[in-house]
Design an enzyme around this catalytic site. Sequence first.
Site: not given
Ligand code: BG6
Length: 478
Positions: A179, A371
Site C-alpha cells: 500500500e 487483500e
Molecule cells: C491494509 C493493510 O491497509 O488493510 C493491512 O495492508 C491491514 O496491513 C488491512 O491489516 C486491514 O486493515 P485493518 O486496519 O482492519 O487491519
Amino acid sequence: MGFPENFLWGGATAANQCEGGYQEGGRGLANVDVTPHGKERFPVMLGTRKMLKLEDGCYYPALKGIDFYHHYKEDIALFAEMGFKTFRLSIAWSRIFPNGDEKEPNEDGLRFYEDVFLECRKYGIEPLVTITHFDCPIHLIREYGGWKSYELVELYKRLVTTLFTRYKGLVHYWLTFNEINMILHLPFMGAGLVFEEGEDQEKAKYQSVHHELIASAWAVKLAHEIDPENKVGCMMAAGDYYPYCCMPEDVWEAKKQDRANMMFIDVQARGYYPNYAKKMFERMSLKLSLSDTDEKVMRENTVDFIAFSYYSSRCVTTRDDVKETTGNAFRGTKNPYLEASEWGWQIDALGLRITMNSLYDRYQKPLFIVENGLGAKDELIADGAGSFTVNDDYRIEYLRAHIQAMKAAVDEDGVELWGYTPWGCIDLVSASTGEMSKRYGFIYVDLDDAGEGTLARYKKKSFGWYKKVIASNGEDLE
Ligand code: BG6
C-alpha cells in the site's frame, strides 16, 4: 470461461501483524513494534507523536502478533488443507538487517524465512512476498529520518539483493511496498516518518515517496537480473472514488482523489511521473532530485503486475452538508447506498469490479488482488465434535459477493487477473486499530485485544466454504 486454470487462490498476512518473536533470532526493533494499542496509536502512526522505543504503560500487539514465528508449520498446514495455491507474507526488514544498515545480513533471520518458504513448497504453495509491509528498522528512523533520506534507497537495494539471491528458485512473486500510497495517510507506518514541530509534512511525505519509488524500480531491475523468473508487482490501497453527486465539482474532486493514489502506480507501471504530479510538486516548491542513473532505472524497470488491496470504494463531495465516514485511514463521505462493517468500512462488491476495470484500463498489466475481506467480531462456539468454531456467514456473504464481482470483471470485461489472496486468512492484529477483535480469518486465533489467550487455532465455517471455492476454481460459491 471462469478463472484461468493456474489462478492463484490463497490468503494474505504481514510479518508485523502475525509474526511476533520480536526479540528472537537476532531481530532488531522496528517502527511497527513501537506502535501501541489504544489512544496513542493514531498519533504514532501519523508521525506526530514520537515513540521510538517501547514505553512503560503501553501495550504493543506486534511484539506477539499471533506468534506465527513459532506456529508457522501448523498454520501453513491449515492453508494447505484449504487448498491454497499461494500464501502472501512479508519479510521483517529488521530480521534480515537488524539495524537496517549492517554490511552483512543476519543468518538466523534469513533461515527463518527460508524454512517458511520450504514449508510452503512442501505443499505446492507459491509464496507471494511483500518486501516491505509497513516496517522500517528503528535505527534507520533515528539515524536517517526513515525514507526522508536517499540513503534508504541504497540500504533497500542491499536488502532486496540479499533476498533475491538467497531465495532464488524458492520465491517468484514479489511486491515492493505494501500500500505504497498509505504513506500519505499514515506516514510513520508507511515510511518511518516522524515530524518535527513546524516541519512541512507534505513535502517530507513526497520526498519519501520519491525515494520509495526509486527503490521500487531498483528492486524490479535487481529481481529480473538475479532471476529472470521473478515477477515483481507494485501494491496500492485501491478503491475508486465516487462523486457524491453529479455536481461537476464533486466529479472533479473524485478525479483528484483518484490521482492522489494512482500517482504512485503511474510511476511504477509507466516509469515516469505524470504531468499532473510534476505540476503539484511545482506548486509545493518541491524539487525532487533524480540522477540520470535512477531516472533510467525508473524508466526501464516498470512492474510486471499491479497488485492492490480492496476493501471498499470511496466517496467524496465538496458539499459541507454531507456526513463523513469513520474508522478508515482514508477520510471520505458516507455513501448512502452502501452498508458498512462494524468499523464503518463501507461494503461495495461492485466497486471491486469498477476498480479492477479502472486499473486495467489505465495500465494494461495483469492485476492481482492481494487483500480483500471483512473485519468483524466473531463468536467462538462449540462445534459439537469437541472443538470450537465460528458461524461466520457474514464473512462468507462478503467474500462471495466480491468473488462474483471479480469473476464478472474477468469473464465479462476481460480483465487479466492472476490471483486472489483475501486479507488475514488467519486472524491477526489489525493494522489500523491494533485490535485482535477485528477479525478477517478463515482460522480463528484464541487471543484478545490485551494479548491474552491460548493462541489455539480453530477452523471457522468460512474455512470449509473457501476450500470448496478453491477446489472448484471459483465455480462453487454456495
Ligand atoms: C491494509 C493493510 O491497509 O488493510 C493491512 O495492508 C491491514 O496491513 C488491512 O491489516 C486491514 O486493515 P485493518 O486496519 O482492519 O487491519
